[in-house]
Write a protein that holds these residues in place. Structure first.
Motif, PDB file in Angstrom:
ATOM      1  N   GLY A 218     -15.366 -17.002 -14.957  1.00  0.00           N
ATOM      2  CA  GLY A 218     -14.764 -16.867 -16.281  1.00  0.00           C
ATOM      3  C   GLY A 218     -14.063 -18.121 -16.755  1.00  0.00           C
ATOM      4  N   ASP A 219     -13.297 -17.968 -17.822  1.00  0.00           N
ATOM      5  CA  ASP A 219     -12.559 -19.113 -18.362  1.00  0.00           C
ATOM      6  C   ASP A 219     -11.057 -18.854 -18.450  1.00  0.00           C
ATOM      7  N   ALA A 220     -10.607 -17.700 -17.944  1.00  0.00           N
ATOM      8  CA  ALA A 220      -9.175 -17.406 -17.951  1.00  0.00           C
ATOM      9  C   ALA A 220      -8.465 -18.228 -16.887  1.00  0.00           C
ATOM     10  N   HIS A 221      -7.177 -18.445 -17.080  1.00  0.00           N
ATOM     11  CA  HIS A 221      -6.374 -19.080 -16.051  1.00  0.00           C
ATOM     12  C   HIS A 221      -5.023 -18.383 -16.003  1.00  0.00           C
ATOM     13  N   GLY A 222      -4.306 -18.584 -14.905  1.00  0.00           N
ATOM     14  CA  GLY A 222      -3.020 -17.922 -14.740  1.00  0.00           C
ATOM     15  C   GLY A 222      -3.001 -17.073 -13.483  1.00  0.00           C
ATOM     16  N   THR A 223      -2.006 -16.187 -13.406  1.00  0.00           N
ATOM     17  CA  THR A 223      -1.776 -15.368 -12.220  1.00  0.00           C
ATOM     18  C   THR A 223      -2.075 -13.909 -12.526  1.00  0.00           C
ATOM     19  N   PHE A 224      -2.740 -13.227 -11.578  1.00  0.00           N
ATOM     20  CA  PHE A 224      -3.189 -11.860 -11.814  1.00  0.00           C
ATOM     21  C   PHE A 224      -2.983 -10.996 -10.572  1.00  0.00           C
ATOM     22  N   ASN A 225      -2.357  -9.834 -10.767  1.00  0.00           N
ATOM     23  CA  ASN A 225      -2.337  -8.821  -9.721  1.00  0.00           C
ATOM     24  C   ASN A 225      -3.742  -8.253  -9.549  1.00  0.00           C
ATOM     25  N   VAL A 226      -4.079  -7.921  -8.302  1.00  0.00           N
ATOM     26  CA  VAL A 226      -5.392  -7.340  -8.001  1.00  0.00           C
ATOM     27  C   VAL A 226      -5.193  -6.205  -7.005  1.00  0.00           C
ATOM     28  N   CYS A 227      -5.558  -4.986  -7.409  1.00  0.00           N
ATOM     29  CA  CYS A 227      -5.452  -3.849  -6.495  1.00  0.00           C
ATOM     30  C   CYS A 227      -6.429  -2.765  -6.934  1.00  0.00           C
ATOM     31  N   ASP A 228      -6.407  -1.634  -6.233  1.00  0.00           N
ATOM     32  CA  ASP A 228      -7.278  -0.520  -6.583  1.00  0.00           C
ATOM     33  C   ASP A 228      -6.814   0.137  -7.883  1.00  0.00           C
ATOM     34  N   ARG A 229      -7.633   1.075  -8.370  1.00  0.00           N
ATOM     35  CA  ARG A 229      -7.422   1.625  -9.712  1.00  0.00           C
ATOM     36  C   ARG A 229      -6.062   2.284  -9.886  1.00  0.00           C
ATOM     37  N   GLU A 230      -5.670   3.151  -8.928  1.00  0.00           N
ATOM     38  CA  GLU A 230      -4.390   3.834  -9.032  1.00  0.00           C
ATOM     39  C   GLU A 230      -3.632   3.729  -7.710  1.00  0.00           C
ATOM     40  N   PRO A 231      -2.298   3.833  -7.770  1.00  0.00           N
ATOM     41  CA  PRO A 231      -1.518   3.850  -6.528  1.00  0.00           C
ATOM     42  C   PRO A 231      -1.791   5.121  -5.724  1.00  0.00           C
ATOM     43  N   VAL A 232      -1.458   5.051  -4.443  1.00  0.00           N
ATOM     44  CA  VAL A 232      -1.593   6.195  -3.545  1.00  0.00           C
ATOM     45  C   VAL A 232      -0.258   6.409  -2.830  1.00  0.00           C
ATOM     46  N   ARG A 233      -0.055   7.617  -2.318  1.00  0.00           N
ATOM     47  CA  ARG A 233       1.168   7.901  -1.563  1.00  0.00           C
ATOM     48  C   ARG A 233       1.035   7.403  -0.132  1.00  0.00           C
ATOM     49  N   LEU A 234       2.123   6.848   0.385  1.00  0.00           N
ATOM     50  CA  LEU A 234       2.121   6.346   1.754  1.00  0.00           C
ATOM     51  C   LEU A 234       1.705   7.435   2.742  1.00  0.00           C
ATOM     52  N   ASP A 235       2.264   8.634   2.598  1.00  0.00           N
ATOM     53  CA  ASP A 235       1.958   9.694   3.542  1.00  0.00           C
ATOM     54  C   ASP A 235       0.473  10.047   3.528  1.00  0.00           C
ATOM     55  N   ASP A 236      -0.144  10.052   2.355  1.00  0.00           N
ATOM     56  CA  ASP A 236      -1.572  10.352   2.270  1.00  0.00           C
ATOM     57  C   ASP A 236      -2.399   9.304   3.013  1.00  0.00           C
ATOM     58  N   VAL A 237      -2.011   8.043   2.855  1.00  0.00           N
ATOM     59  CA  VAL A 237      -2.745   6.952   3.516  1.00  0.00           C
ATOM     60  C   VAL A 237      -2.604   7.057   5.028  1.00  0.00           C
ATOM     61  N   LEU A 238      -1.384   7.249   5.504  1.00  0.00           N
ATOM     62  CA  LEU A 238      -1.165   7.301   6.945  1.00  0.00           C
ATOM     63  C   LEU A 238      -1.879   8.492   7.575  1.00  0.00           C
ATOM     64  N   ARG A 239      -1.837   9.628   6.911  1.00  0.00           N
ATOM     65  CA  ARG A 239      -2.523  10.808   7.458  1.00  0.00           C
ATOM     66  C   ARG A 239      -4.037  10.583   7.510  1.00  0.00           C
ATOM     67  N   GLU A 240      -4.585   9.936   6.494  1.00  0.00           N
ATOM     68  CA  GLU A 240      -6.022   9.671   6.508  1.00  0.00           C
ATOM     69  C   GLU A 240      -6.398   8.748   7.658  1.00  0.00           C
ATOM     70  N   VAL A 241      -5.574   7.741   7.914  1.00  0.00           N
ATOM     71  CA  VAL A 241      -5.843   6.828   9.025  1.00  0.00           C
ATOM     72  C   VAL A 241      -5.751   7.553  10.357  1.00  0.00           C
ATOM     73  N   LEU A 242      -4.707   8.369  10.518  1.00  0.00           N
ATOM     74  CA  LEU A 242      -4.520   9.083  11.776  1.00  0.00           C
ATOM     75  C   LEU A 242      -5.671  10.056  12.042  1.00  0.00           C
ATOM     76  N   ILE A 243      -6.054  10.804  11.033  1.00  0.00           N
ATOM     77  CA  ILE A 243      -7.159  11.746  11.191  1.00  0.00           C
ATOM     78  C   ILE A 243      -8.442  10.995  11.530  1.00  0.00           C
ATOM     79  N   GLY A 244      -8.654   9.860  10.857  1.00  0.00           N
ATOM     80  CA  GLY A 244      -9.853   9.075  11.094  1.00  0.00           C
ATOM     81  C   GLY A 244      -9.958   8.546  12.512  1.00  0.00           C
ATOM     82  N   HIS A 245      -8.820   8.460  13.205  1.00  0.00           N
ATOM     83  CA  HIS A 245      -8.819   7.963  14.587  1.00  0.00           C
ATOM     84  C   HIS A 245      -8.506   9.067  15.594  1.00  0.00           C
ATOM     85  N   GLY A 246      -8.607  10.309  15.154  1.00  0.00           N
ATOM     86  CA  GLY A 246      -8.434  11.427  16.072  1.00  0.00           C
ATOM     87  C   GLY A 246      -7.023  11.612  16.568  1.00  0.00           C
ATOM     88  N   LEU A 247      -6.035  11.208  15.775  1.00  0.00           N
ATOM     89  CA  LEU A 247      -4.635  11.314  16.166  1.00  0.00           C
ATOM     90  C   LEU A 247      -3.946  12.408  15.357  1.00  0.00           C
TER      91      LEU A 247
END
Length: 320
Positions: A218-247
């Protein structure tokens, strides 16, 4: 498009090389490793190069000496290292990348949301909120200094600030979560900070790669935040990781005031013993998890044309 990617032997740089090659771009991959599996960089030609060392410059193939874009992914992404390691990995390497390709049409610098103040919540932070912040940790300071060099030498550059990058091949985020799991008489437990309701903006590596390519073309310049579409809850993320590893999917939450003293003690012990290993608990990690960490994407959406996908940890969990 002719693209040079630094840090190509790492998680994000390798993913960017593969995506750029798949899109039909000509790519030169740079990294500090002596050699890499060609599949890691999508079959791109690879040069071993410590950009922080001006005397170490190898011969750059002619088509890449004046590239359309340099995407600078190289850096030291950890919260535990000696100050000189952060200086070398983040500040000197960035200055070296700028000096190595002064005639590049575009310069895209991969920074971090850790340049925002970790001592207070970051609620849909806009890019200017990092201005003038006195950061307490050497990692954040080194990344802020690198940004300052980019703005000074390439005012037309793009600076991207992702937060908590994850995806297949992740060597930082998910491994740190699993490292925090402790064995107790009641079985393995993951200890975390806060109450689990903190909102987080995570950055899938595919979204970050898309932002890099948009910035390079592109031709833009400057500083830009980059992340996924919407925020997620910490507890949801941690539980998904734990379940994914059988914990057991039941994180144990500690208040910030309870978690900070043992984190400080762990750091003091590591320094006193001269240990190079990252303590299981660090002040940076405790502060970072204790508060909301969300980013505003207005600038990236409107000026880069960034259209992120939602958070999806599944591919990363399956890959691990």
């Amino acid at each position: 498009m002719i693209v040079v990617v630094t840090g190509a032997s790492g998680f994000v740089g390798g993913a960017l090389c593969r995506a750029a090659r798949a899109a039909g771009h000509r790519v030169l991959a740079l990294g500090r490793r002596p050699a890499v599996d060609p599949a890691l960089v999508g079959g791109a030609p690879y040069l071993s190069w410590d950009l922080a060392d001006p005397s170490a410059r190898p011969a750059v193939p002619a088509p890449f000496a004046r590239p359309d874009a340099v995407v600078h992914c190289a850096g030291l992404a950890t919260d535990w290292a000696r100050p000189e390691a952060f200086e070398h990995g983040n500040v000197l390497t960035t200055r070296g990348a700028l000096a190595a390709f002064p005639d590049a049409a575009r310069f895209v610098h991969l920074s971090t949301a850790s340049v925002y103040d970790p001592r207070r919540p970051t609620v849909l932070a806009r890019e200017a909120e990092a201005d003038g912040v006195r950061l307490p940790d050497p990692y954040g300071r080194s990344k802020a200094q690198a940004e300052a060099w980019v703005r000074r030498l390439r005012p037309d550059a793009v600076v991207l600030r992702p937060h908590a990058v994850y995806g297949p091949g992740d060597t930082t985020l998910l491994p740190r979560v699993l490292q925090a799991v402790r064995r107790t008489p009641r079985g393995p437990r993951l200890f975390a900070v806060g109450d689990g309701r903190q909102l987080l903006s995570l950055t899938g590596v595919a979204n970050l790669v898309d932002a890099c390519l948009l910035a390079a073309a592109g031709d833009a310049h400057g500083t830009f935040n980059v992340c996924d579409r919407e925020p997620v809850r910490l507890d949801d993320v941690l539980r998904e990781v734990l379940i994914g590893h059988g914990l057991p999917p039941a994180p144990v939450y500690l208040p910030l005031a309870v978690a900070l003293p043992p984190a400080r003690a762990a750091e003091l012990l590591a320094r006193a013993t001269g240990s190079a290993r990252r303590p299981r608990l660090t002040v940076y990690a405790v502060r970072h998890l204790a508060h909301e960490r969300t980013l505003d994407l207005t600038a990236a959406r409107t000026r880069l044309g960034y259209r992120p996908a939602p958070t999806d940890l599944g591919p990363a969990l399956r890959a691990s």
